[in-house]
Design a protein around this motif. Structure first.
Motif, PDB file in Angstrom:
ATOM      1  N   MET A 119      51.466  12.434   4.545  1.00 50.69           N
ATOM      2  CA  MET A 119      51.810  13.839   4.385  1.00 50.69           C
ATOM      3  C   MET A 119      52.541  14.414   5.594  1.00 50.69           C
ATOM      4  N   GLY A 120      52.363  13.806   6.717  1.00 50.90           N
ATOM      5  CA  GLY A 120      52.890  14.387   7.941  1.00 50.90           C
ATOM      6  C   GLY A 120      51.827  15.257   8.582  1.00 50.90           C
ATOM      7  N   TYR A 121      51.957  15.434   9.879  1.00 50.23           N
ATOM      8  CA  TYR A 121      50.926  16.138  10.634  1.00 50.23           C
ATOM      9  C   TYR A 121      50.792  17.599  10.195  1.00 50.23           C
ATOM     10  N   SER A 122      51.893  18.311  10.074  1.00 53.64           N
ATOM     11  CA  SER A 122      51.812  19.745   9.750  1.00 53.64           C
ATOM     12  C   SER A 122      51.354  19.970   8.311  1.00 53.64           C
ATOM     13  N   ALA A 123      51.812  19.173   7.376  1.00 52.85           N
ATOM     14  CA  ALA A 123      51.374  19.329   5.982  1.00 52.85           C
ATOM     15  C   ALA A 123      49.897  18.975   5.838  1.00 52.85           C
ATOM     16  N   TYR A 124      49.421  18.005   6.605  1.00 52.10           N
ATOM     17  CA  TYR A 124      48.005  17.634   6.558  1.00 52.10           C
ATOM     18  C   TYR A 124      47.138  18.795   7.036  1.00 52.10           C
ATOM     19  N   TRP A 125      47.543  19.443   8.118  1.00 49.25           N
ATOM     20  CA  TRP A 125      46.740  20.516   8.686  1.00 49.25           C
ATOM     21  C   TRP A 125      46.873  21.829   7.941  1.00 49.25           C
ATOM     22  N   ASN A 126      47.836  21.967   7.033  1.00 48.37           N
ATOM     23  CA  ASN A 126      47.961  23.189   6.247  1.00 48.37           C
ATOM     24  C   ASN A 126      46.935  23.259   5.129  1.00 48.37           C
TER      25      ASN A 126
ATOM     26  N   ILE B  42      29.672  15.174   1.256  1.00 54.33           N
ATOM     27  CA  ILE B  42      29.433  15.475  -0.155  1.00 54.33           C
ATOM     28  C   ILE B  42      30.303  16.631  -0.612  1.00 54.33           C
ATOM     29  N   ILE B  43      30.684  17.510   0.307  1.00 54.22           N
ATOM     30  CA  ILE B  43      31.537  18.635  -0.050  1.00 54.22           C
ATOM     31  C   ILE B  43      32.934  18.148  -0.424  1.00 54.22           C
ATOM     32  N   LYS B  44      33.294  16.956   0.050  1.00 52.84           N
ATOM     33  CA  LYS B  44      34.590  16.400  -0.324  1.00 52.84           C
ATOM     34  C   LYS B  44      34.687  16.165  -1.828  1.00 52.84           C
ATOM     35  N   LEU B  45      33.546  16.009  -2.490  1.00 53.31           N
ATOM     36  CA  LEU B  45      33.567  15.840  -3.941  1.00 53.31           C
ATOM     37  C   LEU B  45      33.986  17.123  -4.648  1.00 53.31           C
ATOM     38  N   VAL B  46      33.732  18.261  -4.023  1.00 48.70           N
ATOM     39  CA  VAL B  46      34.032  19.540  -4.652  1.00 48.70           C
ATOM     40  C   VAL B  46      35.518  19.673  -4.935  1.00 48.70           C
ATOM     41  N   LYS B  47      36.337  19.227  -3.997  1.00 48.19           N
ATOM     42  CA  LYS B  47      37.769  19.393  -4.200  1.00 48.19           C
ATOM     43  C   LYS B  47      38.317  18.458  -5.267  1.00 48.19           C
ATOM     44  N   ARG B  48      37.592  17.418  -5.607  1.00 47.96           N
ATOM     45  CA  ARG B  48      38.082  16.463  -6.585  1.00 47.96           C
ATOM     46  C   ARG B  48      37.575  16.739  -7.995  1.00 47.96           C
TER      47      ARG B  48
ATOM     48  N   TRP C  69      41.013  21.668   3.015  1.00 51.04           N
ATOM     49  CA  TRP C  69      40.131  20.546   2.683  1.00 51.04           C
ATOM     50  C   TRP C  69      40.360  19.380   3.645  1.00 51.04           C
ATOM     51  N   ASN C  70      41.602  19.183   4.044  1.00 52.09           N
ATOM     52  CA  ASN C  70      41.885  18.122   5.009  1.00 52.09           C
ATOM     53  C   ASN C  70      41.283  18.442   6.369  1.00 52.09           C
ATOM     54  N   LYS C  71      41.229  19.718   6.715  1.00 53.57           N
ATOM     55  CA  LYS C  71      40.577  20.108   7.973  1.00 53.57           C
ATOM     56  C   LYS C  71      39.094  19.765   7.934  1.00 53.57           C
ATOM     57  N   LEU C  72      38.457  20.020   6.787  1.00 47.67           N
ATOM     58  CA  LEU C  72      37.046  19.658   6.636  1.00 47.67           C
ATOM     59  C   LEU C  72      36.866  18.150   6.708  1.00 47.67           C
ATOM     60  N   ASP C  73      37.746  17.403   6.042  1.00 48.58           N
ATOM     61  CA  ASP C  73      37.681  15.940   6.104  1.00 48.58           C
ATOM     62  C   ASP C  73      37.801  15.452   7.538  1.00 48.58           C
ATOM     63  N   PHE C  74      38.734  16.025   8.269  1.00 46.87           N
ATOM     64  CA  PHE C  74      38.934  15.586   9.641  1.00 46.87           C
ATOM     65  C   PHE C  74      37.750  15.962  10.524  1.00 46.87           C
ATOM     66  N   LEU C  75      37.101  17.104  10.266  1.00 48.31           N
ATOM     67  CA  LEU C  75      35.899  17.472  11.015  1.00 48.31           C
ATOM     68  C   LEU C  75      34.804  16.437  10.811  1.00 48.31           C
ATOM     69  N   VAL C  76      34.649  15.977   9.582  1.00 52.56           N
ATOM     70  CA  VAL C  76      33.636  14.958   9.286  1.00 52.56           C
ATOM     71  C   VAL C  76      33.994  13.641   9.974  1.00 52.56           C
ATOM     72  N   VAL C  77      35.268  13.258   9.919  1.00 57.22           N
ATOM     73  CA  VAL C  77      35.710  12.010  10.555  1.00 57.22           C
ATOM     74  C   VAL C  77      35.540  12.105  12.070  1.00 57.22           C
TER      75      VAL C  77
ATOM     76  N   LEU D  96      45.698   7.462   6.610  1.00 59.07           N
ATOM     77  CA  LEU D  96      46.680   7.323   5.535  1.00 59.07           C
ATOM     78  C   LEU D  96      47.242   8.685   5.122  1.00 59.07           C
ATOM     79  N   LYS D  97      46.369   9.675   5.029  1.00 59.30           N
ATOM     80  CA  LYS D  97      46.837  11.000   4.628  1.00 59.30           C
ATOM     81  C   LYS D  97      47.740  11.624   5.685  1.00 59.30           C
ATOM     82  N   ILE D  98      47.394  11.467   6.959  1.00 64.15           N
ATOM     83  CA  ILE D  98      48.239  12.013   8.024  1.00 64.15           C
ATOM     84  C   ILE D  98      49.588  11.309   8.036  1.00 64.15           C
TER      85      ILE D  98
END
Length: 172
Positions: free
Chosen positions: A66-73, A121-127, A76-84, A61-63
């Motif tokens: 937001m679009g591919y380039s905005a997502y990768w900028n 759990i680190i995803k909670l930090v950004k929120r 935190w989204n990079k960390l989310d994608f690493l976990v996924v 949904l985020k990709i």
């Protein structure tokens, strides 16, 4: 369509539901044991499938929104994608044949990849804004701490060499 998805991912309820999923996922990971029953193992595996699917949907949904380039900028989204990505790799390794002699390292790699699930759990930090500022401050001060630590290590090293030369005659 993209504006609708963007309003969905920025909605307060979406953020709250993702935080709830993270807390539930961490709770399921916390109850796992080495000598657990088969029922708990199956429940944990099914819960992992559910939570991973939810996080894959969140990333998609985020990709899309937001679009591919905005997502990768966003880091935190990079960390989310690493976990996924680690979750999907964990699923792929689970379905490999275990009797293959060329893949005798697969259980070890699977255990290493499952460690990445803790990063959810680190995803909670950004929120949580206060915690986000605290982590940002720690990361900002980390280079200075490394410099101070290296200076302290250098002084310990010099004093240990000095002590070995000064006290080499003393026996216990």
């Amino acid at each position: 369509m993209r504006s609708i998805l963007f309003s969905i991912i920025n909605h307060t309820w979406f953020e709250i539901s993702i935080m709830t999923l993270i807390i539930g996922n961490v709770a399921f990971m916390a109850i796992q044991q080495d000598d657990q029953s088969q029922a708990l193992t199956n429940a944990s595996k099914q819960a992992n499938y559910f939570f991973s699917a939810a996080f894959i949907i969140e990333a998609a949904l985020k990709i899309s929104a937001m679009g591919y380039s905005a997502y990768w900028n966003n880091d935190w989204n990079k960390l989310d994608f690493l976990v996924v990505f680690s979750s999907t790799l964990d699923f792929a390794l689970d379905y490999l044949p275990s009797d293959s002699s060329s893949l005798s390292f697969a259980p070890l790699i699977t255990k290493m990849i499952r460690i990445f699930r803790v990063l959810r759990i680190i995803k909670l930090v950004k929120r949580i804004e206060g915690l986000h500022r605290l982590i940002s401050t720690i990361l900002f001060s980390l280079p200075s701490l490394i410099n101070v630590s290296s200076l302290v290590f250098l002084s310990y090293y010099i004093f240990s060499i000095l002590a070995s030369f000064l006290f080499h005659d003393i026996t216990f």
